[in-house]
Every structure is written in C-alpha cells, then in structure tokens.
Design a protein around this motif. Structure first.
Motif, PDB file in Angstrom:
ATOM      1  N   THR A   1       0.986  -1.184  -0.168  1.00  0.00           N
ATOM      2  CA  THR A   1       0.093   0.001  -0.082  1.00  0.00           C
ATOM      3  C   THR A   1       0.836   1.222   0.132  1.00  0.00           C
ATOM      4  OG1 THR A   1       0.058  -0.140   2.326  1.00  0.00           O
ATOM      5  CG2 THR A   1      -1.937  -1.022   1.198  1.00  0.00           C
ATOM      6  N   LEU A   2       0.652   2.142  -0.607  1.00  0.00           N
ATOM      7  CA  LEU A   2       1.156   3.585  -0.695  1.00  0.00           C
ATOM      8  C   LEU A   2       0.260   4.724  -0.095  1.00  0.00           C
ATOM      9  CD1 LEU A   2       3.582   3.819  -3.740  1.00  0.00           C
ATOM     10  CD2 LEU A   2       4.316   4.012  -1.064  1.00  0.00           C
ATOM     11  N   CYS A   3      -0.908   4.799  -0.630  1.00  0.00           N
ATOM     12  CA  CYS A   3      -1.640   6.084  -0.014  1.00  0.00           C
ATOM     13  C   CYS A   3      -2.365   5.772   1.269  1.00  0.00           C
ATOM     14  CB  CYS A   3      -2.726   6.447  -1.334  1.00  0.00           C
ATOM     15  SG  CYS A   3      -3.688   5.060  -1.412  1.00  0.00           S
ATOM     16  N   HIS A   4      -2.473   4.692   1.234  1.00  0.00           N
ATOM     17  CA  HIS A   4      -3.145   4.130   2.696  1.00  0.00           C
ATOM     18  C   HIS A   4      -2.252   4.355   3.906  1.00  0.00           C
ATOM     19  CE1 HIS A   4      -4.653   1.556   6.179  1.00  0.00           C
ATOM     20  NE2 HIS A   4      -5.658   1.936   5.733  1.00  0.00           N
TER      21      HIS A   4
ATOM     22  N   GLY B   1      -7.890   5.391  -1.841  1.00  0.00           N
ATOM     23  CA  GLY B   1      -7.684   4.537  -2.948  1.00  0.00           C
ATOM     24  C   GLY B   1      -6.897   5.281  -4.138  1.00  0.00           C
ATOM     25  N   ALA B   2      -5.905   5.948  -3.950  1.00  0.00           N
ATOM     26  CA  ALA B   2      -5.519   6.761  -4.960  1.00  0.00           C
ATOM     27  C   ALA B   2      -4.253   6.158  -5.523  1.00  0.00           C
ATOM     28  CB  ALA B   2      -4.853   7.953  -4.313  1.00  0.00           C
ATOM     29  N   CYS B   3      -3.657   5.087  -5.009  1.00  0.00           N
ATOM     30  CA  CYS B   3      -2.334   4.707  -5.624  1.00  0.00           C
ATOM     31  C   CYS B   3      -2.561   3.349  -6.245  1.00  0.00           C
ATOM     32  CB  CYS B   3      -1.279   4.412  -4.580  1.00  0.00           C
ATOM     33  SG  CYS B   3      -1.505   3.054  -3.517  1.00  0.00           S
ATOM     34  N   ARG B   4      -3.536   2.475  -5.641  1.00  0.00           N
ATOM     35  CA  ARG B   4      -3.980   1.198  -6.632  1.00  0.00           C
ATOM     36  C   ARG B   4      -2.962   0.103  -6.402  1.00  0.00           C
ATOM     37  NH1 ARG B   4      -9.515   1.471  -7.894  1.00  0.00           N
ATOM     38  NH2 ARG B   4      -9.671   3.435  -6.923  1.00  0.00           N
ATOM     39  N   LEU B   5      -2.257   0.158  -5.622  1.00  0.00           N
ATOM     40  CA  LEU B   5      -1.197  -0.741  -5.260  1.00  0.00           C
ATOM     41  C   LEU B   5      -1.781  -1.948  -4.468  1.00  0.00           C
ATOM     42  CD1 LEU B   5       2.383   0.616  -4.205  1.00  0.00           C
ATOM     43  CD2 LEU B   5       1.972  -0.821  -6.041  1.00  0.00           C
ATOM     44  N   CYS B   6      -2.859  -1.845  -3.800  1.00  0.00           N
ATOM     45  CA  CYS B   6      -3.462  -2.812  -3.011  1.00  0.00           C
ATOM     46  C   CYS B   6      -4.280  -3.471  -3.626  1.00  0.00           C
ATOM     47  CB  CYS B   6      -3.892  -2.139  -1.863  1.00  0.00           C
ATOM     48  SG  CYS B   6      -5.625  -1.106  -2.180  1.00  0.00           S
TER      49      CYS B   6
ATOM     50  N   SER C   1      -9.437  -2.402  -5.132  1.00  0.00           N
ATOM     51  CA  SER C   1      -8.451  -1.719  -4.211  1.00  0.00           C
ATOM     52  C   SER C   1      -8.722  -2.069  -2.815  1.00  0.00           C
ATOM     53  CB  SER C   1      -8.655  -0.145  -4.358  1.00  0.00           C
ATOM     54  OG  SER C   1      -8.004   0.098  -5.338  1.00  0.00           O
TER      55      SER C   1
ATOM     56  N   CYS D   1      -7.984  -1.269   0.073  1.00  0.00           N
ATOM     57  CA  CYS D   1      -8.070  -0.335   0.987  1.00  0.00           C
ATOM     58  C   CYS D   1      -9.568   0.556   0.964  1.00  0.00           C
ATOM     59  CB  CYS D   1      -7.003   0.778   1.079  1.00  0.00           C
ATOM     60  SG  CYS D   1      -6.894   1.696  -0.333  1.00  0.00           S
TER      61      CYS D   1
HETATM   62  S1  FES Z   1      -3.362   1.622  -0.837  1.00  0.00           S
HETATM   63 FE1  FES Z   1      -3.328   3.162  -2.260  1.00  0.00          FE
HETATM   64  S2  FES Z   1      -5.162   2.549  -3.371  1.00  0.00           S
HETATM   65 FE2  FES Z   1      -4.986   1.153  -1.661  1.00  0.00          FE
END
Ligand code: FES
Ligand code: SF4
Ligand code: SF4
Lengths: 473, 239
Positions: free
Chosen positions: B35-38, B46-51, B63, B65
């Motif tokens: 996760t990055l934005c979380h 839900g901005a980065c979409r890594l999750c 996502s 998160c």
């Molecule tokens: S942690 Fe960034 S979208 Fe879920």
C-alpha cells in the motif's frame, strides 16, 4: 608525413584519459597532449537543490576520493550557514580526510606504481601488476594492501560506509565517535606506522635506479599551490592557501573568497578538464602543481615526529632535483606516515568523544567556499544559494585539474625522450603513461586495472590512414 | 443482521466485522499487501492502486483499502497478474518523478523505495519523463521537493483530518496534478499552516522533509497517527 600516436584505454568509453603524441615528418615528437574525456556536470546537477544535499551529492563525483569532496563541500555549506562548527566535528572531519589520504596514497603507490618501480619499466606487462609483485616481493604487496585497508577501516569506523559516506554534513558530522571505534583504530596504529616506515625505507634506494626517468618525468620548475599551516607544517583541512615559487619563495597567500582573481581557468579543445593557471602570470606561463609533491616541497616541516624525519631526508635532495614529478611517489609515502601519526594524535585529543558534533542553522549567507587538500591536491567547492537555501550556482575546482598543465607538459617531455616514430616499444609507452600516473590523476583510467591500463596506440598519418597499431591489455 | 462476515483470503477462511475493509482483514492476518496512499489513522482514498486484489475470480481488480468485505467473498492477494500490475504502477511512479535515491533525504526510509525493493522493481521498462519540477524551501523548517511526490495525498488528509488546518490540496489534473499549500502560494506565506510537521512525517517518500536533514537522514515517524485518530473519535463522541 605528419603522424599521430594515440594511447587510449580501449575498454573504457567514459571517465578515461587518453594520450596523443604528434610526430613531425621526421618521426620526431612534435607535440603531446593528455586528454580527459570524462564528462562532468555536477555544477549543473546542483542547481535548484537544497544546499544540505551538496556534500552527499558531491561525494558521488568520485568513487575513489568521495571523502575529499564531502569535506570541501561540507566546509562550503558551513559557510552558507555562517556558523562555527563544534571543535570535535572539525577534528573528526580531519581524521576522516587523513584516512582518505592514507588509503588513496596506498592505492596509488602500491597498486598502481609499485609494479613499475619494483619490476622495472620494461618488465613484461603481464607481470607488471600486483600479482607480479606478490611473486617477487610478497611482503611489499601485503604492506600496500594493509595500508590501504587501514585507511578504509578508519573511514568505515567513523562514517559507517567506505564508499560515499554521508556522515559529513553541513554544520559538522552526523554522529559522534564511539569509544569502541576510537580504540579499534588506535590499536592498529603501531603496526601501520611500522609498515609506513618500511615503505619509505624501501623507496629511497630505488631513486638511483630511475635516474633516467627522474630526468624527464615532468621535471621542470613550476609554482606550487596548497594549504599550509602558518608554522610551515603540512595541512589538509584548514590553514593558509598559498602559492610558492622557486626554492619555496613565497608568491602569494590566496584568500579563498578571491580565488577567482588569482586562479584563471582555461578551457582547451582537447580536454574536458579545465586548466587552472595563476592569473598574474597568465596562461600557460602560470603553471603550478598541487598534491603531495607540492605539499612536501612547500612545507618546512611535517608536524609529526616520524614524518618530520622523513621530510627532512626528502628535503636533503636539492630543490632542483625535487622538481621531478617522479618524487610524487616519495611525497606520498611521507604523507602516509604523517597521516597515520596525525590520526593517532587527533584520536587522543580530550574532547574526541564529545556528543555535540553538529551545528544546526538555516542558511545565513548567500555564498560559501570550502577548500581542502584531497590526496591529489587542493579542492575547492564554491556555492551560491537563494534565500531559501537552494543552490543557484556552483563551481568546483578539482585537484586533478590543477595539475592539468603540468601533466600535459610532462607527457611531452617523456615522449621526446622515449618515443621515436619509427618504433613503438611497450616500455616506452609505459613511461608515457607512468608520468601521468605520478600525478595520480583522479580518473577511472588511473585505477582501472591493477598496475596497467589496457592500451591501444594508433600511428596515423595526416590523411587519417592507420599505419600501425600496437595494442595491449 | 450478523455483525460478523466470513470470507476467504487466499483460500483460507477468515472472519471480519461488517464494516471492515478487505485491507483491514488482510492486515489483521499478517498477510503482506503493498500500500502507499493508505496509512492507518487517515481516511482511505484508493489513490495509488497498489493494494489491488482479485475478488471471486473476477477480471476487475479492486483496491483492498476502499472495498468493504462481503459475505462469502473469495479474495486473492497475490498472483502473477497482480504482481505485474503492481510493478507497473511503481514503474510509472518512478518515471513520472525524478527519483535519485542515492542522494535523497529519505534514502533508506522511503516507502516507495522499500516497495520497489520488495516487489523486485530494479529498473523500469518505461521511458523517464524527467519532468521539470521544483523545490519549495521557503518554509523555515520544512521543504517540499515535488520531484519526489507520488500524489498519495497523505499530507492533504493528515492536515485536514487530524490537524484541522487544511493547508494542503491537490491542484491540476492528470500528469500535471501536484500538491499545493493554500491557494498555491509559497509555503512560508501560508496563513493556515500551523508548522506542526505532521505532513512531513506521513509523507511516504522524500517529498516532504525537514530542512535540517541531509541525505539519508529523513527517518519518518508517524506513530502518533492511530493515537490522534482515537483521541479525535473520543472527543467527537463526548460532544
Ligand atoms: S493503498 Fe493506495 S489504493 Fe489502496
Ligand atoms: S523519495 Fe524514495 S524513491 Fe524517491 S528518490 Fe527518495 S528514496 Fe528514492
Ligand atoms: S507530498 Fe508526500 S504525502 Fe503529500 S502527496 Fe506528495 S508524496 Fe504524498
């Protein structure tokens, strides 16, 4: 027919030096140049960056002497903050700088030049390296390795990381010295001191074997530039920035803030390296040398007992004799001894374990200049910042640059003595290269291979036709 | 209605509270999910979409998160496809900024760098855009280097949700988006910034940093967050 011989390390495409020798129609050397084709752009990278990034950024200029850049850069940053940094931080930076001196000089003397000195300039190039040395004089090779290791370990014990340590920061150093680290370094001192003395004792008798080379290895009078203490002893961190002339005659003390009035920088077509010169005399007459030879010719004493004795013996050679760049090696060995003794002295100062090692401040001056002596000579970092501490302009004068003019002339001198257009011999090329190596220029090529660089020499006529190619490495 | 839901994560049965997000359940079970934005203690955006996770074998990834658990859900957190997308996202983050870790204040303390290492992103296949971004060092204690900003908006949220100052915002669109202080003024002239430094501590990269820090010195400390969030909720309930 005009011919050109080019000596070029073939396995490197950047960060290397190259030697060109021009022959006239009779096959006699007409001119010679040492080119640096290394690309530098650090002044540009710096623009717009916070000044506190500078030491770490500048340390990346060189993988061999990052510490020197760290020190000069951090000193310039101290000036931007306009603070007096804690005395302990100064002492720790000094120790780091000296450790760098020891390891760098050990690399230059033992790894790069000793094979020539021990086995002779005409020895089989396949043997003329550290391994060949191991076969002939294993103790000497081991001593070189040990001295270098000592310097590196001191750096590691202080800064934690040998290459590119980020320990030196604006305002001081980031962490104090631990008792464990201090004691570990001190425990090594007696052994390395002994080795450094042995190294000097090994070198001195060699001088007579190299009379021929000494006569032409960039052997001409120049001025010398470097830091020196007011009492005439060696100095690598603070001191007075001085230029001396013939027989050590005082020429000028430079206020680092006015270096631009004193040192000009010429740019030549054949090299990316700037060629600094002494402005009042002009270009190219204002030639001077920096580095161990300069420092040991300028100083009236070393400042530590064993190195004092070493320097006295060196200075028993006449001033005329000491103009040969061959003596860079000698000077390095004296400085190794000095560095070890001085590190010991500094580690034993009372406040060395003090925890207060960094001054904190924001930017308080718009301009800062940091000068230090790197193993290869005087290093100068000059920055300007905006009100927020972002770099707006940077200028660096690197040690290798100062010696550029002298290296160029040295190559010509050696070539005139040893190069003959009709016949190219390996040993002859090695001498041309060896004269460059005495200066230990800070180029990847100078340390590229252990003991020798891969070379190609092209003999080209003025129509561009390849007449002969000699290759090795 | 039951206050507990049961679902499968990577084939394993787990139970969750009704209002849990998938990420919360995953974290409770110590399963690794990048996760990055979380960040724990701030709202999820839900901005980065890594999750990204796979749900019920659907090709549409979600996502974790910002996705609520559902009864009988089957969640997959790791497979080749997910890894490929995650690596791609990181590569895009790198090429859209100017990241030179070796000379970065956050070197060694950066979540982007950690994830790149963890996910095996040691180079990018995309072309670096080398955008021309600037550094605002006008504040006397802090600075922002837009070259290293990944637009996670953590700074925006911590400043609005926890400190209540709402100094930070995101301006511009798409590739031109960037964070701004107040109405895009320089940080030192911000009338709202309280100089608390929370944004600096939650920023996952070297974008926000203390000016007193040199290369590799900007360790981040955001342990205050869950605590402050709880305090805020307690206060709200008291009112
Ligand atoms: S942690 Fe960034 S979208 Fe879920
Ligand atoms: S912010 Fe992180 S990824 Fe970017 S340069 Fe700094 S350490 Fe590297
Ligand atoms: S400045 Fe830091 S916290 Fe704010 S959006 Fe950029 S990366 Fe995220």
């Amino acid at each position: 027919m005009k011919q050109t011989i080019t000596i070029d390390p073939v396995t490197r495409i950047e960060g290397h030096g190259k030697i060109t020798i021009q022959l006239d129609e009779h096959g006699e050397v007409a001119g010679a140049h040492f080119h640096v084709t290394q690309l530098r752009g650090f002044e540009k990278f710096a623009e717009g960056r916070p000044f506190r990034e500078m030491p770490g950024l500048m340390a990346r200029i060189c993988g061999i002497c990052p510490v020197s850049h760290l020190v000069a850069s951090a000193k310039a940053c101290d000036e931007l903050m306009a603070v007096r940094i804690p005395q302990t931080a100064i002492t720790l930076r000094r120790i780091l700088n000296l450790a760098q001196l020891v390891q760098s000089h050990a690399l230059s003397v033992f790894y790069l030049s000793a094979p020539d000195l021990l086995l002779g300039m005409d020895a089989d190039p396949n043997r003329r390296n550290l391994l060949g040395m191991l076969a002939v004089d294993p103790q000497l090779a081991r001593n070189g390795v040990r001295l270098r290791q000592f310097g590196q370990q001191v750096i590691e014990r202080l800064a934690g990381k040998r290459i590119h340590p980020n320990w030196v920061v604006a305002g001081g150093v980031s962490d104090p010295l631990t008792e464990v680290a201090r004691d570990a370094i001190l425990a090594d001192i007696p052994e390395v001191k002994r080795i450094a003395q042995q190294a000097l004792a090994w070198f001195i008798p060699l001088i007579d074997r190299f009379r021929d080379e000494i006569a032409v290895f960039a052997n001409f009078p120049t001025m010398y530039l470097g830091l020196i203490n007011p009492d005439g002893s060696l100095e690598h961190y603070e001191g007075i920035l001085r230029i001396v002339g013939w027989k050590g005659a005082h020429v000028i003390d430079i206020n680092p803030n006015d270096y631009m009035d004193t040192i000009g920088e010429a740019v030549e077509d054949h090299s990316y390296l700037k060629s600094p010169f002494f402005k009042p005399v002009g270009y190219p007459g204002g030639i001077y040398r920096v580095g161990p030879l300069a420092r040991c010719n300028m100083a009236t004493r070393a400042g530590t007992p064993l190195a004092d004795a070493g320097l006295r013996e060196y200075q028993s050679l006449s001033w005329e004799e000491r103009q040969s760049s061959f003596y860079f090696h000698y000077a390095r060995l004296i400085e190794i001894l000095y560095g070890i003794e001085k590190i010991e002295e500094l580690l034993n100062t009372r406040s060395i374990l003090d925890k207060h090692v960094q001054a904190l401040a924001n930017v308080n001056a718009s301009e800062g200049i940091g000068v230090s002596e790197a193993p290869r000579g005087t290093l100068l970092h000059h920055y300007r910042v905006d009100d927020n501490g972002l770099i707006t302009w940077a200028n660096l004068i690197i040690a290798t640059g100062h010696n550029n003019l002298a290296m160029d002339r040295g190559v010509l001198q050696v070539a005139q003595r040893y190069v003959n257009g009709n016949h190219i011999e390996e040993g002859m090329l090695n001498r041309v290269e060896a004269v460059i190596r005495t200066f230990d220029p800070c180029l990847s090529c100078s340390t590229h291979a252990i003991g020798q660089m891969p070379l190609v020499i092209d003999l080209v006529d003025d129509g561009g036709t390849l007449l002969e190619r000699v290759q090795r490495g | 209605m039951s206050s507990v839901k049961t679902l499968k994560i990577n084939g394993k049965d787990v139970s969750a509270r009704t209002d849990d997000t998938i990420l919360q359940v995953i974290r409770e079970h110590d399963i690794f999910l990048p996760t990055l934005c979380h960040i724990e203690g701030l709202s999820a955006v839900g901005a980065c979409r890594l999750c990204l996770v796979e749900i019920n074998g659907s090709s549409k990834l979600r996502s974790a998160c910002v996705t609520q658990v559902e009864e009988g859900m089957e969640v997959v957190t790791d497979n080749e496809r997910l890894q490929k997308y995650r690596r791609m996202i990181l590569e895009m983050l790198f090429v859209e900024g100017n990241h030179v870790c070796a000379v970065c204040v956050a070197n060694g303390y950066c979540e982007l760098q950690w994830l790149a290492e963890r996910l095996g992103v040691d180079h990018t296949r995309l072309i670096y855009l080398h955008p021309d971004k600037h550094v605002d060092a006008s504040h006397y204690r802090y600075a922002i280097d837009h070259n290293r900003c990944i637009l996670c908006a953590r700074c925006v949220r911590v400043c609005g949700e926890i400190e209540g100052a709402h100094t930070w915002d995101v301006a511009g669109r798409g590739i031109n988006a960037h964070v701004v202080t107040d109405l895009n003024t320089s940080w030192d002239s911000s009338p709202t910034c309280t100089e608390c430094g929370k944004c600096v501590q939650v920023c996952p990269t070297g974008a926000l940093f203390k000016k007193s820090r040199a290369i590799g010195e900007m360790a981040k400390d955001n342990h205050f967050l869950p605590y402050l969030k709880t305090m805020r909720e307690v206060n709200k309930n008291d009112r």
